[in-house]
Scaffold this motif. Structure first.
Motif, mmCIF file in Angstrom:
data_model
loop_
_atom_site.group_PDB
_atom_site.id
_atom_site.type_symbol
_atom_site.label_atom_id
_atom_site.label_comp_id
_atom_site.label_asym_id
_atom_site.label_seq_id
_atom_site.Cartn_x
_atom_site.Cartn_y
_atom_site.Cartn_z
ATOM 1 N N LEU A 254 0.841 -1.199 0.000
ATOM 2 C CA LEU A 254 0.000 0.000 0.000
ATOM 3 C C LEU A 254 0.877 1.250 0.000
ATOM 4 C CD1 LEU A 254 -2.810 1.284 0.189
ATOM 5 C CD2 LEU A 254 -2.621 1.147 2.686
ATOM 6 N N GLY A 255 1.927 1.231 0.824
ATOM 7 C CA GLY A 255 2.863 2.347 0.838
ATOM 8 C C GLY A 255 3.536 2.546 -0.506
ATOM 9 N N ARG A 256 3.874 1.435 -1.166
ATOM 10 C CA ARG A 256 4.507 1.508 -2.484
ATOM 11 C C ARG A 256 3.579 2.183 -3.486
ATOM 12 N NH1 ARG A 256 8.995 2.035 -4.998
ATOM 13 N NH2 ARG A 256 7.767 3.917 -5.057
ATOM 14 N N ARG A 257 2.274 1.902 -3.410
ATOM 15 C CA ARG A 257 1.322 2.475 -4.359
ATOM 16 C C ARG A 257 1.047 3.958 -4.072
ATOM 17 N NH1 ARG A 257 -1.287 -2.613 -3.900
ATOM 18 N NH2 ARG A 257 -2.734 -1.800 -2.332
ATOM 19 N N LEU A 258 1.016 4.328 -2.790
ATOM 20 C CA LEU A 258 0.578 5.673 -2.431
ATOM 21 C C LEU A 258 1.709 6.695 -2.371
ATOM 22 C CD1 LEU A 258 -1.989 4.848 0.413
ATOM 23 C CD2 LEU A 258 -2.456 5.338 -2.003
ATOM 24 N N LEU A 259 2.910 6.249 -2.039
ATOM 25 C CA LEU A 259 4.000 7.188 -1.801
ATOM 26 C C LEU A 259 4.918 7.319 -3.016
ATOM 27 C CD1 LEU A 259 5.065 6.103 1.809
ATOM 28 C CD2 LEU A 259 3.630 8.056 1.164
ATOM 29 N N PRO A 260 5.385 8.524 -3.298
ATOM 30 C CA PRO A 260 6.427 8.674 -4.329
ATOM 31 C C PRO A 260 7.735 8.077 -3.807
ATOM 32 C CG PRO A 260 6.035 10.756 -3.213
ATOM 33 C CD PRO A 260 4.978 9.817 -2.724
ATOM 34 N N ASP A 261 8.665 7.827 -4.706
ATOM 35 C CA ASP A 261 9.921 7.177 -4.331
ATOM 36 C C ASP A 261 10.641 7.921 -3.208
ATOM 37 O OD1 ASP A 261 9.519 5.210 -6.170
ATOM 38 O OD2 ASP A 261 10.856 6.054 -7.685
ATOM 39 N N SER A 262 10.696 9.239 -3.306
ATOM 40 C CA SER A 262 11.439 10.008 -2.307
ATOM 41 C C SER A 262 10.829 9.858 -0.923
ATOM 42 C CB SER A 262 11.482 11.485 -2.702
ATOM 43 O OG SER A 262 10.159 12.011 -2.843
ATOM 44 N N ALA A 263 9.501 9.836 -0.847
ATOM 45 C CA ALA A 263 8.834 9.680 0.443
ATOM 46 C C ALA A 263 9.030 8.281 0.996
ATOM 47 C CB ALA A 263 7.343 9.996 0.304
ATOM 48 N N LEU A 264 8.933 7.275 0.116
ATOM 49 C CA LEU A 264 9.136 5.898 0.579
ATOM 50 C C LEU A 264 10.574 5.696 1.041
ATOM 51 C CD1 LEU A 264 7.812 3.145 0.957
ATOM 52 C CD2 LEU A 264 8.504 2.567 -1.377
ATOM 53 N N ASP A 265 11.528 6.288 0.331
ATOM 54 C CA ASP A 265 12.939 6.220 0.745
ATOM 55 C C ASP A 265 13.102 6.786 2.153
ATOM 56 O OD1 ASP A 265 13.587 5.130 -1.662
ATOM 57 O OD2 ASP A 265 14.615 6.905 -2.446
#
Length: 286
Positions: A254-265
């Motif tokens: 879910l985090g992978r779908r909702l967050l942009p790469d920079s935020a997930l990083d």
């Protein structure tokens, strides 16, 4: 005439997820063959009527011998579960290339060689299912897991291509995406991280990653949860292309779908630091 029971072959069945998958398929009416290098660890599967055999997914002769044994005894193979795999951890810079190649030999080429070996049997009957055990790490990268993550990303892509290539032959391909599983996996991975990077430039990051693995493992799913997903994929009239397994896996994807790469990083980097602080505080209290 009595219809023959469907036949399934599970790789990497000597422990953990593979062991549980073999048992669950047996319970749901399959004739089950279970393969692993450590055959002696599958005695409990023998005891409940599962056929165990020696299998090394990095050895073409071993693969062919196992598949031929099933073809001779059963004349068919309905389901292949590509479960055999392991994890190499450490910075991409620091992990020896030999170990990195071994990672791909098992997790990627083991999947493709097993699949290639059973496809003639499935094409002959214009039916069959290949179920590949991937990981949430096949969608989400994490620091110091690059070689393992890369192998699982590869499994995801290969599975998609196989699904398209095999559709006209009546062969379906599904992927299971587990999150953390309750096992010794996290402990072993953490120890491996610290061994590889104990005095190098990634020492602090390794401590964070090891602490994160141990923390996440506390919320890991039981192997039976993954086994039930495999049974669904093996028995559904129209199996889904992907099955997510475990609460942590759902949260991660879910985090992978909702967050942009920079935020997930940023989230992944911060969780490692928080996990290390929590671990250090717990040790001080004890």
């Amino acid at each position: 005439m009595t219809q023959k029971r469907p036949v399934a072959f599970v790789t990497g069945a000597s422990s953990g997820i593979g062991f549980s998958i073999a048992k669950h398929l047996k319970q749901h009416g399959f004739v089950v063959y279970a393969g692993a290098r450590r055959v002696y660890k599958m005695n409990d599967l023998d005891d409940i009527g599962i056929h165990t055999l020696s299998l090394d997914v990095t050895d073409s002769e071993s693969i062919q011998a196992a598949v031929q044994q099933i073809a001779t005894a059963e004349g068919r193979l309905d389901v292949l579960v590509n479960n055999a795999g392991f994890g190499v951890f450490g910075a991409i810079e620091e992990v020896p290339l030999e170990k990195a190649k071994q990672q791909f030999d098992v997790n990627v080429f083991g999947v493709t060689e097993m699949s290639k070996a059973v496809l003639p049997l499935m094409r002959e009957r214009h039916a069959g299912r290949i179920i590949n055990i991937s990981s949430v790490d096949g969608k989400i990268a994490n620091p110091l897991g690059g070689w393992y993550v890369g192998s699982k990303f590869a499994v995801e892509g290969l599975s998609d291509s196989m699904r398209l290539e095999l559709a006209d032959f009546g062969i379906q391909v599904a992927v299971i995406e587990p999150g953390p599983i309750k096992s010794d996996w996290a402990k072993i991975a953490g120890e491996q991280l610290l061994e590889v990077s104990h005095d190098g430039p990634y020492q602090e990051l390794s401590k964070q990653a090891a602490a994160f693995l141990q923390t996440v493992d506390a919320f890991g799913a039981q192997p039976e949860i993954i086994a039930r997903k495999v049974v669904q994929a093996a028995t559904a009239r129209r199996p889904r292309t992907r099955y997510t397994a475990g609460v942590a896996a759902y949260a991660g994807l879910l985090g992978r779908r909702l967050l942009p790469d920079s935020a997930l990083d940023a989230v992944l980097r911060q969780t490692g630091k928080l996990a290390l602080r929590y671990q250090e505080r717990s040790q001080d209290e004890n």
